[in-house]
Design a protein around this motif. Structure first.
Motif, PDB file in Angstrom:
ATOM      1  N   VAL A  54      15.327   4.717 -14.380  1.00  0.00           N
ATOM      2  CA  VAL A  54      13.938   5.151 -14.309  1.00  0.00           C
ATOM      3  C   VAL A  54      13.063   3.933 -14.612  1.00  0.00           C
ATOM      4  O   VAL A  54      13.362   3.158 -15.520  1.00  0.00           O
ATOM      5  CB  VAL A  54      13.656   6.325 -15.263  1.00  0.00           C
ATOM      6  CG1 VAL A  54      13.906   5.956 -16.700  1.00  0.00           C
ATOM      7  CG2 VAL A  54      12.258   6.839 -15.104  1.00  0.00           C
ATOM      8  N   THR A  55      12.020   3.738 -13.813  1.00  0.00           N
ATOM      9  CA  THR A  55      11.080   2.636 -14.014  1.00  0.00           C
ATOM     10  C   THR A  55       9.827   3.188 -14.678  1.00  0.00           C
ATOM     11  O   THR A  55       9.202   4.110 -14.157  1.00  0.00           O
ATOM     12  CB  THR A  55      10.705   1.982 -12.667  1.00  0.00           C
ATOM     13  OG1 THR A  55      11.898   1.571 -12.015  1.00  0.00           O
ATOM     14  CG2 THR A  55       9.804   0.781 -12.890  1.00  0.00           C
ATOM     15  N   VAL A  56       9.461   2.615 -15.830  1.00  0.00           N
ATOM     16  CA  VAL A  56       8.304   3.055 -16.605  1.00  0.00           C
ATOM     17  C   VAL A  56       7.345   1.882 -16.730  1.00  0.00           C
ATOM     18  O   VAL A  56       7.760   0.763 -17.009  1.00  0.00           O
ATOM     19  CB  VAL A  56       8.735   3.556 -18.006  1.00  0.00           C
ATOM     20  CG1 VAL A  56       7.542   4.056 -18.794  1.00  0.00           C
ATOM     21  CG2 VAL A  56       9.777   4.643 -17.886  1.00  0.00           C
ATOM     22  N   ARG A  57       6.046   2.150 -16.535  1.00  0.00           N
ATOM     23  CA  ARG A  57       5.023   1.103 -16.587  1.00  0.00           C
ATOM     24  C   ARG A  57       3.953   1.462 -17.598  1.00  0.00           C
ATOM     25  O   ARG A  57       3.528   2.604 -17.690  1.00  0.00           O
ATOM     26  CB  ARG A  57       4.368   0.944 -15.217  1.00  0.00           C
ATOM     27  CG  ARG A  57       3.240  -0.073 -15.209  1.00  0.00           C
ATOM     28  CD  ARG A  57       2.562  -0.112 -13.854  1.00  0.00           C
ATOM     29  NE  ARG A  57       1.404  -0.971 -13.869  1.00  0.00           N
ATOM     30  CZ  ARG A  57       1.428  -2.285 -13.693  1.00  0.00           C
ATOM     31  NH1 ARG A  57       2.566  -2.886 -13.491  1.00  0.00           N
ATOM     32  NH2 ARG A  57       0.320  -3.001 -13.723  1.00  0.00           N
ATOM     33  N   LYS A  58       3.526   0.453 -18.370  1.00  0.00           N
ATOM     34  CA  LYS A  58       2.398   0.633 -19.280  1.00  0.00           C
ATOM     35  C   LYS A  58       1.523  -0.603 -19.218  1.00  0.00           C
ATOM     36  O   LYS A  58       1.956  -1.668 -18.787  1.00  0.00           O
ATOM     37  CB  LYS A  58       2.874   0.888 -20.710  1.00  0.00           C
ATOM     38  CG  LYS A  58       3.364  -0.333 -21.451  1.00  0.00           C
ATOM     39  CD  LYS A  58       3.614   0.011 -22.892  1.00  0.00           C
ATOM     40  CE  LYS A  58       4.044  -1.227 -23.676  1.00  0.00           C
ATOM     41  NZ  LYS A  58       4.240  -0.933 -25.084  1.00  0.00           N
ATOM     42  N   ASP A  59       0.269  -0.444 -19.631  1.00  0.00           N
ATOM     43  CA  ASP A  59      -0.644  -1.575 -19.716  1.00  0.00           C
ATOM     44  C   ASP A  59      -0.783  -1.970 -21.171  1.00  0.00           C
ATOM     45  O   ASP A  59      -1.192  -1.170 -22.011  1.00  0.00           O
ATOM     46  CB  ASP A  59      -2.021  -1.221 -19.140  1.00  0.00           C
ATOM     47  CG  ASP A  59      -1.978  -1.097 -17.631  1.00  0.00           C
ATOM     48  OD1 ASP A  59      -1.222  -1.856 -17.003  1.00  0.00           O
ATOM     49  OD2 ASP A  59      -2.704  -0.251 -17.083  1.00  0.00           O
ATOM     50  N   ALA A  60      -0.420  -3.207 -21.481  1.00  0.00           N
ATOM     51  CA  ALA A  60      -0.470  -3.699 -22.853  1.00  0.00           C
ATOM     52  C   ALA A  60      -1.391  -4.909 -22.909  1.00  0.00           C
ATOM     53  O   ALA A  60      -1.087  -5.945 -22.325  1.00  0.00           O
ATOM     54  CB  ALA A  60       0.924  -4.075 -23.323  1.00  0.00           C
ATOM     55  N   LYS A  61      -2.533  -4.749 -23.573  1.00  0.00           N
ATOM     56  CA  LYS A  61      -3.497  -5.833 -23.770  1.00  0.00           C
ATOM     57  C   LYS A  61      -3.927  -6.483 -22.457  1.00  0.00           C
ATOM     58  O   LYS A  61      -4.027  -7.686 -22.348  1.00  0.00           O
ATOM     59  CB  LYS A  61      -2.920  -6.884 -24.710  1.00  0.00           C
ATOM     60  CG  LYS A  61      -2.616  -6.344 -26.087  1.00  0.00           C
ATOM     61  CD  LYS A  61      -2.077  -7.414 -26.982  1.00  0.00           C
ATOM     62  CE  LYS A  61      -1.706  -6.840 -28.323  1.00  0.00           C
ATOM     63  NZ  LYS A  61      -1.123  -7.831 -29.202  1.00  0.00           N
ATOM     64  N   GLY A  62      -4.143  -5.658 -21.447  1.00  0.00           N
ATOM     65  CA  GLY A  62      -4.615  -6.175 -20.170  1.00  0.00           C
ATOM     66  C   GLY A  62      -3.518  -6.614 -19.213  1.00  0.00           C
ATOM     67  O   GLY A  62      -3.793  -6.973 -18.082  1.00  0.00           O
ATOM     68  N   TYR A  63      -2.271  -6.601 -19.652  1.00  0.00           N
ATOM     69  CA  TYR A  63      -1.155  -6.976 -18.803  1.00  0.00           C
ATOM     70  C   TYR A  63      -0.307  -5.752 -18.516  1.00  0.00           C
ATOM     71  O   TYR A  63      -0.077  -4.929 -19.391  1.00  0.00           O
ATOM     72  CB  TYR A  63      -0.264  -8.028 -19.489  1.00  0.00           C
ATOM     73  CG  TYR A  63      -0.951  -9.356 -19.661  1.00  0.00           C
ATOM     74  CD1 TYR A  63      -1.018 -10.265 -18.624  1.00  0.00           C
ATOM     75  CD2 TYR A  63      -1.551  -9.687 -20.872  1.00  0.00           C
ATOM     76  CE1 TYR A  63      -1.656 -11.475 -18.780  1.00  0.00           C
ATOM     77  CE2 TYR A  63      -2.185 -10.892 -21.045  1.00  0.00           C
ATOM     78  CZ  TYR A  63      -2.238 -11.790 -19.998  1.00  0.00           C
ATOM     79  OH  TYR A  63      -2.875 -12.981 -20.147  1.00  0.00           O
ATOM     80  N   GLY A  64       0.182  -5.645 -17.294  1.00  0.00           N
ATOM     81  CA  GLY A  64       1.066  -4.546 -16.951  1.00  0.00           C
ATOM     82  C   GLY A  64       2.496  -4.903 -17.315  1.00  0.00           C
ATOM     83  O   GLY A  64       2.972  -5.993 -17.016  1.00  0.00           O
ATOM     84  N   VAL A  65       3.184  -3.987 -17.972  1.00  0.00           N
ATOM     85  CA  VAL A  65       4.575  -4.206 -18.374  1.00  0.00           C
ATOM     86  C   VAL A  65       5.403  -3.081 -17.766  1.00  0.00           C
ATOM     87  O   VAL A  65       5.106  -1.912 -17.976  1.00  0.00           O
ATOM     88  CB  VAL A  65       4.718  -4.189 -19.914  1.00  0.00           C
ATOM     89  CG1 VAL A  65       6.163  -4.377 -20.319  1.00  0.00           C
ATOM     90  CG2 VAL A  65       3.839  -5.236 -20.548  1.00  0.00           C
TER      91      VAL A  65
END
Length: 118
Positions: A54-65
């Protein structure tokens, strides 16, 4: 909300992945801890096979992880649902540069689907 939804994941769900991290300190002792990774599911691949991911994406401090988690790995302790957003594609990769907010799916519909599967 603390149940493991590992095999009922769909794109658009916002989930918390409990990841087991092993650390070695200065003395050489090995410690284990659980680290949370909260984000939106972009892709679910290979269903219930051994190599399912499963691919999970979050935005951390302006950067996408983005992280890819293997579903059958002991590194993934638990996956829990936070909420479900409405997406129209099976792999909503447009969310990488999508600035608008998504609409949330009503909770009643989710609970009814879970009860129907039992």
């Amino acid at each position: 909300m603390s149940e493991d939804i590992r095999f009922s994941l769909k794109p658009g769900m916002i989930v918390k992945v409990h990841q087991l991290i092993k650390e070695i300190n200065a003395k050489g002792e090995e410690k284990e801890r659980i680290q949370l990774f909260e984000g939106i599911v972009l892709a679910v691949k290979h269903g219930k096979e051994k190599g399912a991911t499963v691919t999970v994406r979050k935005d951390a401090k302006g950067y996408g992880v983005e992280k890819i988690f293997p579903l059958h790995s002991p590194v993934v302790a638990k996956i829990e649902l936070v909420r479900e957003m409405a997406v129209r594609q099976s792999k909503p990769l447009y969310l990488r540069n999508h600035k608008r907010k998504l609409k949330e799916v009503k909770r009643k519909n989710i609970e009814e689907k879970v009860e129907d599967k039992k």
